[in-house]
Enzyme design. Structure first.
Site, short mmCIF file in Angstrom:
data_model
loop_
_atom_site.label_atom_id
_atom_site.label_comp_id
_atom_site.label_asym_id
_atom_site.label_seq_id
_atom_site.Cartn_x
_atom_site.Cartn_y
_atom_site.Cartn_z
N ASN A 135 0.84 -1.21 0.00
CA ASN A 135 0.00 0.00 0.00
C ASN A 135 0.87 1.25 0.00
OD1 ASN A 135 -3.02 -0.41 0.12
ND2 ASN A 135 -2.34 -1.94 1.61
N ARG A 174 0.13 -2.33 14.74
CA ARG A 174 -0.02 -2.15 16.19
C ARG A 174 -1.17 -1.19 16.44
NH1 ARG A 174 3.99 -4.47 18.72
NH2 ARG A 174 5.76 -4.95 17.39
N HIS A 220 -8.04 -0.73 6.05
CA HIS A 220 -8.40 -2.02 6.66
C HIS A 220 -9.00 -2.93 5.58
CE1 HIS A 220 -9.49 -4.77 9.83
NE2 HIS A 220 -10.68 -4.89 9.25
C1 GAR Z 1 -3.16 -4.72 4.03
O1 GAR Z 1 -4.07 -5.69 3.57
C2 GAR Z 1 -3.82 -3.81 5.05
O2 GAR Z 1 -5.15 -3.52 4.75
C3 GAR Z 1 -3.72 -4.67 6.29
O3 GAR Z 1 -2.43 -5.23 6.22
C4 GAR Z 1 -2.06 -5.38 4.86
C5 GAR Z 1 -0.73 -4.70 4.65
O4 GAR Z 1 -0.24 -4.98 3.37
N1 GAR Z 1 -3.89 -3.89 7.48
C6 GAR Z 1 -4.54 -4.36 8.53
O5 GAR Z 1 -5.00 -5.48 8.60
C7 GAR Z 1 -4.63 -3.38 9.69
N2 GAR Z 1 -5.62 -3.83 10.62
P1 GAR Z 1 0.92 -4.10 2.76
O6 GAR Z 1 2.03 -4.07 3.80
O7 GAR Z 1 1.36 -4.84 1.53
O8 GAR Z 1 0.39 -2.73 2.47
#
Ligand code: GAR
Length: 213
Positions: A16, A93, A111
């Site tokens: 992201n 976190r 999320h």
């Molecule tokens: C993503 O799917 C984000 O939405 C999720 O972690 C992943 C990170 O991926 N976040 C959560 O679950 C927060 N509660 P990335 O490091 O490739 O962006």
């Protein structure tokens, strides 16, 4: 319009974060990315930041004696960055209420579910176990609850019968990569007005088909 300063907090892979870097580079977000902050010295997001020439701030959770000490250090780094917007992009976190209050209205999170369904960890697994036919992603302002702040952007994807967690997560992630830059762009264009739980999107330039979600 003044170019905004944005800072990203990420704990891991950082895809992201990469979507944000790319959208800024394409001129779709009127902002400069002033820093990546991570709690994890091994996060791949660090490589992405270095490749893009973005300063990296490692606040390694494990090297502090307590959560309070960690948060004090994190808060100092965030304050020093003086960003207009702080983006939790896979930051794994829960931020303490001191930081959440300090950056109220300037802190957003992505999320991988259609909130308020499936907050917390393993949102895609939760969606599969529940048996929903659609899931998706949500970008929201952060408040003191768990994934509970006002919603900025949401988009849905189908859940197919043969999906496992990995397949569903990949489908949602592709949508995240569109929604997060869109939400950041709206913030940086001063187009978000929070009214209680609802976020109104003020009129402005149409979003391009690629950045619409
Ligand atoms: C993503 O799917 C984000 O939405 C999720 O972690 C992943 C990170 O991926 N976040 C959560 O679950 C927060 N509660 P990335 O490091 O490739 O962006």
């Amino acid at each position: 319009m003044k170019t905004k300063r944005i800072a990203v907090l990420a704990s891991g892979r950082g895809s992201n974060f990469q979507a944000v870097i790319d959208a800024v580079a394409r001129g779709e977000i009127p902002a400069t990315c002033c820093g990546l902050v991570t709690d994890n010295p091994d996060a791949y997001a660090i490589e992405r930041a270095r490749t893009a020439g973005i300063p990296v701030y490692i606040v390694a959770y494990g090297s502090y004696p307590s959560k309070e000490a960690y948060e004090t250090a994190l808060r100092r780094v965030m304050e020093d960055l003086a960003a207009d917007l702080y983006i939790l992009a896979g930051y794994m976190r829960i931020l303490g209420s001191g930081i959440v209050k300090l950056f109220h209205g300037r802190l957003i999170n992505i999320h991988p579910a259609l909130l308020p369904a499936f907050p917390g960890l393993h949102a895609q697994r939760q969606a599969l176990s529940y048996g929903v036919r659609v899931s998706g992603c949500t970008v929201h302002f952060v408040d003191e609850g768990m994934d509970s702040g006002p919603v900025i952007v949401q988009a849905c994807v189908n859940v197919e019968d043969e999906d496992d967690e990995e397949v569903l997560a990949a489908r949602i992630l592709a949508m995240e990569h569109r929604c997060l830059p869109t939400a950041i762009r709206l913030f940086c264009e001063d187009r978000l007005m929070v009214e209680g739980r609802r976020v109104r999107i003020l009129p402005g330039n149409a979003l391009s088909p690629e950045s619409r979600c």
